[in-house]
Design an enzyme around this catalytic site. Structure first.
Site, PDB file in Angstrom:
ATOM      1  N   CYS A 138     -26.597 -11.914 -20.703  1.00 31.87           N
ATOM      2  CA  CYS A 138     -26.080 -13.392 -20.353  1.00 31.87           C
ATOM      3  C   CYS A 138     -27.295 -13.346 -18.935  1.00 31.87           C
ATOM      4  O   CYS A 138     -27.060 -15.047 -18.390  1.00 31.87           O
ATOM      5  CB  CYS A 138     -24.600 -13.383 -19.779  1.00 31.87           C
ATOM      6  SG  CYS A 138     -23.919 -13.015 -18.495  1.00 31.87           S
ATOM      7  N   CYS A 173     -28.065  -8.905 -16.576  1.00 32.15           N
ATOM      8  CA  CYS A 173     -27.398  -8.912 -17.556  1.00 32.15           C
ATOM      9  C   CYS A 173     -28.333  -9.168 -18.892  1.00 32.15           C
ATOM     10  O   CYS A 173     -28.895 -10.233 -19.397  1.00 32.15           O
ATOM     11  CB  CYS A 173     -26.326  -9.187 -17.904  1.00 32.15           C
ATOM     12  SG  CYS A 173     -25.583  -9.345 -19.463  1.00 32.15           S
ATOM     13  N   CYS A 232     -23.234  -6.715 -18.964  1.00 36.91           N
ATOM     14  CA  CYS A 232     -22.025  -7.239 -17.841  1.00 36.91           C
ATOM     15  C   CYS A 232     -20.722  -6.005 -18.635  1.00 36.91           C
ATOM     16  O   CYS A 232     -20.579  -6.049 -19.975  1.00 36.91           O
ATOM     17  CB  CYS A 232     -21.230  -8.623 -18.048  1.00 36.91           C
ATOM     18  SG  CYS A 232     -22.438  -9.863 -17.129  1.00 36.91           S
ATOM     19  N   GLY A 255       0.804  -1.455  -0.062  1.00 37.55           N
ATOM     20  CA  GLY A 255      -0.544   0.355   0.348  1.00 37.55           C
ATOM     21  C   GLY A 255       0.814   1.335   0.167  1.00 37.55           C
ATOM     22  O   GLY A 255       0.315   2.431  -0.253  1.00 37.55           O
ATOM     23  N   CYS A 271     -18.825 -11.900 -19.876  1.00 38.98           N
ATOM     24  CA  CYS A 271     -20.519 -12.026 -19.978  1.00 38.98           C
ATOM     25  C   CYS A 271     -19.788 -13.521 -21.391  1.00 38.98           C
ATOM     26  O   CYS A 271     -21.319 -14.254 -21.427  1.00 38.98           O
ATOM     27  CB  CYS A 271     -21.001 -10.843 -20.290  1.00 38.98           C
ATOM     28  SG  CYS A 271     -22.304 -10.637 -21.228  1.00 38.98           S
TER      29      CYS A 271
END
Lengths: 372, 266, 296
Positions: free
Chosen positions: C248, C245, C270, C36, C276
């Site tokens: 899909c 979606c 998606c 980080g 997808c």
């Protein structure tokens, strides 16, 4: 106050003859034509027209040629010419909805009615010097291929992306100020502060691209951030219309090419008022996305008072921004330092000498020794 | 300088200032200042502008390192810290837990781009408060204590009057119960009636919270109203000090006499 | 620029010279060692503009080997212009294999998304980062923010969240939502939607972040704790959709809104195009299963 050195006139004449030679360069090399500049340096022409506040490709190209490619000098030339022109009429407001689109992208939605149209852009080129351009006989893209590409972009209807948000009430509604009558004109009246948005946009439209770019960039880096999204950038051609009083209806007088950027910015709102995105607007002659986008960032930054935001950064300070946007003014004043300042300087010189002498006389050596 | 037994700690100084001097290049900011400040005590530093009182306050509040001298602070556990010898981490930690600084211009002491509530809550969050409801409750409580309408909790400080901004700054500093407050001309720039209200408020909070305060002012009336003890500064040096009434009613040093009489004349 | 598919003469494998790659790898190692923490590095001028992924590209160039398989996504999708462009850049300059399949890739460079499919230990995820400093918008000065990180003075991040709740009733940060890495450094996850934040936590893959213009590299080593900042009584939440979606039928993925016309019709699909596609190949169907035409 300024003292001309003797023989100045002759020196200036000689300087200008020398400049003519410099500008022309080696006479063994063909002279640039205005047509070449217009066709092959079209983005420079666009910038000069935008900041010169005059839509005329021939004159902008001429200015670039005359200024040896120094664009700020060329802008100055065009402005100086513009100011001599009579004002014959005022065109109807343009509506970019009716633009004949050459390029149109939105970074806020993957797909939009009318589609994303990439058009001609340096965006996805790899910045590698193309040495083949150094060779003579550049092979142009065949016109057939070009036609094919153009027809692909042959436009379905392309509503403006921010209008789609507006229909849902998600973005502030913009008023065109119609009916308010008095639209100020920066080219005829001096800038008065505080300036309202109409006046600010006029100033930003002709502002120096580099200055707006740097300020716009500063907002992105935290100095007055306003969370921008490029709602839509569109580039294409538009008809310009005027309504002659004797006819009473608008007629087309020509076509111009423009770039428009609508930024969608940080939403505002409170417990009482539902949140809404805010807008920033930028526009430029020709194809000038960097300019239009920077302008939109600064437009939004300068609207801080409207949204109750505290001015904490240079880009939000309208007096600071608007007083320094104009490169004709800025270039002039910075370079005026080349003018003689003999008298002023002499006065200062005399004062400093006198002060130093007085100090020496007083022998305040105690302090001086501590200093050392 | 480490832990001692806590008995009688009330009789030990909170702050011990030993021979502090600060030079700007070769001109004097303040010179050879020494004093002790005890818990619950309010010390006024008076003098005309340029007398070095603001420089001294900056040195005391850990925002300007003195050229020479040391400042010892006794914390809640009775441990003593030489504030310019400890690490910056420790110094900044003390500054946001044990001390408060009330700037003359509230805009220097407030965070202008967030609401009044967030301004008050900041120090709580800085030391780990993570419950929004509690923080807000605390912020509202403090708005009440400094006599600001609770409905203003979500407003930006810029929409407040000068007097309200100053009261907000005070709330922001007092929210996590610091022990020592530094104030630089807290009533400067305010109207007389607004000043009076602010002084009343300060006096009440100082005694309620048993705060120790070092307050810099050029206004002898402010000094008389708030402080137990006074230090008079001239050209960077302390020329006279003592109990407030003593100094103001029976000034010994000619400069103090001049200061007091000029107030009377005016 | 004329395109030339036969690779690029006169340039090293993956564009950067080996000395530069070593310098970048040293910065990456330091970044992995201090999760980080933003490690400054000598960012180079790249043949793509700043702000378009030069940080990610430099990291990718530094870690890429000849046997790697590269996937590049932007907004979750392999076919957005910027993704296509960067993929093209590496296939020209490094000649490595490229793929659009998350499972096949060993190196994934991304802008603004984390793939929906869970990543593995043998994969590296490289983020393009525009503004690496999470404290920037509360404190623009770098001298001060470095000090705040060093002393863990992070209270100001919660001031921002407090302000959101006070004004909107919710935390209004939806992307680039700040996280705390390994209980130490507060870090900007780059402008991924907060939907993706939980995926960063305990991820088996190495996550590298590159900011070219700002000249910083940072990292999250595999299996590291990553928590999103919040309040006890306003816990961190991810976006949810009422829709699934349209192609899909997925209900667990990040959805892009697609405006169909100017009368307000829209559909949701998606954002992760590979996810997808794979679902559709497996026979999943949404409400509008026909393929959408490509953008012009």
């Amino acid at each position: 106050m300024y003292v001309a050195v003797k023989g100045g006139e002759e020196a200036i004449e000689n300087s200008q003859r020398l400049l003519e030679q410099k500008r022309r360069g080696d006479t063994a090399v063909d002279e640039l034509s205005i047509e070449q500049i217009k066709e092959q340096m079209s983005l420079a022409v666009d910038r000069v027209m935008t900041e010169g506040s005059l839509y005329n490709r021939d004159l902008a190209a001429l200015a670039i040629k005359q200024a040896q490619g120094d664009l700020v000098e060329a802008i100055f030339l065009l402005r100086a010419y513009r100011t001599t022109l009579p004002r014959l009429g005022v065109s109807e407001p343009i509506n970019t909805n009716s633009m004949c689109i050459q390029r149109r992208i939105s970074s806020t939605f993957k797909d939009i009615p009318g589609g994303q149209v990439l058009g001609a852009t340096y965006d996805y080129t790899h910045r590698l010097l193309d040495f083949s351009l150094m060779a003579e006989g550049d092979e142009p893209v065949s016109t057939d291929e070009l036609k094919q590409m153009e027809s692909a972009a042959d436009t379905p209807r392309m509503p403006r992306v921010v209008d789609l948000l507006n229909a849902e009430g998600l973005i502030e509604t913009e008023s065109d100020g119609a009916g308010t009558g008095n639209i100020p004109d920066l080219t005829r009246e001096p800038l008065t502060l505080p300036a309202d948005r109409q006046l600010r946009l006029q100033a930003l439209a002709r502002a120096d691209e580099g200055f707006l770019l740097a300020l716009g960039y500063s907002t992105q880096r935290g100095y007055g951030n306003n969370h921008p999204f490029a709602g839509e950038i569109r580039h294409g051609t538009l008809n310009i219309e005027i309504t002659p009083p004797e006819l009473g209806f608008p007629i087309v007088i020509g076509e111009i090419e423009i770039t428009e950027c609508e930024m969608i910015n940080q939403f505002t709102g409170s417990k009482k008022k539902p949140p809404q995105f805010t807008r920033g607007y930028g526009i430029a002659f020709g194809h000038s996305e960097r300019k239009a986008m920077s302008m939109a960032l600064i437009d939004r930054a300068l609207r801080c008072a409207e949204f109750g935001e505290t001015v904490v950064s240079p880009a939000q300070d309208q007096e600071f921004v608007l007083s320094h946007t104009d490169n004709v003014e800025a270039s002039g004043f910075v370079q005026h330092l080349k003018l003689p300042h003999y008298v002023d300087f002499q006065s200062e010189l005399e004062l400093v000498r006198r002060l130093r002498k007085e100090r020496g006389d007083n022998k305040q050596s105690g302090i001086d020794e501590k200093c050392a | 300088m480490q832990h001692e037994s806590i008995s009688l700690s009330d009789h030990k100084p909170l702050l011990s200032v030993n021979d502090i001097s600060h030079y700007y290049g070769n001109s004097i900011g303040c010179r050879n200042v020494s004093f002790d400040l005890y818990p619950g005590e309010v010390l006024g530093i008076v003098g005309e502008s340029g007398s070095g009182k603001s420089t001294l306050l900056k040195c005391l509040s850990a925002s300007l390192a003195p050229s020479t001298g040391s400042i010892l602070y006794r914390d809640r556990t009775d441990a003593v810290h030489d504030i310019y010898a400890v690490s910056e981490a420790k110094r900044r930690m003390l500054a946001r837990t044990d001390w408060g600084i009330v700037e003359q211009n509230p805009r220097d002491g407030l965070r202008l781009n967030v609401s009044a509530g967030a301004n008050i809550g900041e120090r709580l969050m800085a030391v780990g408060a993570r419950h929004y409801g509690d923080i807000r409750h605390e912020a509202l409580g403090w708005l009440g204590k400094v006599e600001i309408d609770l409905n203003r909790v979500d407003d930006f400080p810029a929409t407040f009057s000068g007097g309200m901004q100053q009261r907000l700054q005070i709330a922001r500093n007092l929210v996590n119960k610091p022990r020592l407050i530094f104030m630089d001309e807290p009533t400067g720039g305010l109207d007389v009636s607004v000043q009076a209200r602010l002084l009343d408020l300060l006096r009440r909070l100082v005694s309620e919270l048993n705060l120790s305060v070092i307050i810099v002012t050029h206004d002898l009336a402010v000094a008389r109203l708030l402080s137990h003890r006074l230090m008079v500064m001239q050209r960077g040096e302390v020329v006279e000090s003592g109990l407030t009434d003593q100094v103001l009613d029976d000034p010994h040093h000619p400069y103090t006499q001049l200061l007091v009489s000029s107030v009377l004349v005016a | 620029m004329r395109m030339n598919d036969s690779g690029l003469d006169g340039y090293n494998f993956a564009y950067l010279d080996e000395q530069t790659k070593r310098m970048i790898r040293r910065a990456i190692l330091k970044a992995i060692a201090i999760p980080g923490y933003q490690v400054p590095f000598g960012s180079r001028e790249m043949p793509l503009p700043y702000g378009w992924g030069t940080g990610g590209i430099q990291i990718t160039a530094a870690v890429l080997g000849t046997d790697d398989t590269l996937k590049v996504i932007d907004q979750g999708s392999d076919d957005t212009t910027n993704a296509v462009n960067i993929r093209r850049f590496f296939s020209r300059t490094a000649g490595v294999a490229t793929t659009t399949k998350t499972t096949e890739a060993s190196v994934i460079q991304t802008r603004h998304r984390i793939p929906e499919k869970k990543l593995r230990e043998d994969q590296v995820l490289i983020y393009q980062v525009p503004i690496p400093e999470p404290l920037r918008f509360m404190e623009p000065r770098e001298i001060e923010t470095r000090k705040m990180h060093a002393l863990q003075e992070y209270g100001v991040m919660h001031v921002k969240l407090y302000e959101d709740i006070a004004r909107f009733g919710h935390i209004a940060t939806t992307y680039n939502y700040p996280v705390r890495v390994n209980d130490r450094y507060v870090m900007a996850p780059s402008p991924i939607p907060k939907f993706d934040n939980p995926k960063m936590n305990d991820m088996p893959a190495l996550q590298l972040f590159g900011a070219g213009r700002e000249k910083r590299i940072y990292a999250i080593p595999p299996y590291t704790k990553v928590s999103s900042l919040d309040f006890d009584d306003h816990p961190f939440e991810v976006q949810k959709w009422d829709e699934t979606c349209a192609l899909c039928g997925a209900s667990d993925s990040f959805l892009d809104e697609i405006v169909l016309n100017d009368t307000g019709d829209r559909m949701f699909v998606c954002s992760d195009s590979d996810y997808c596609e794979e679902r559709r190949e497996l026979g999943y169907k949404g409400t509008q299963p026909e393929e959408q035409g490509d953008a012009a």
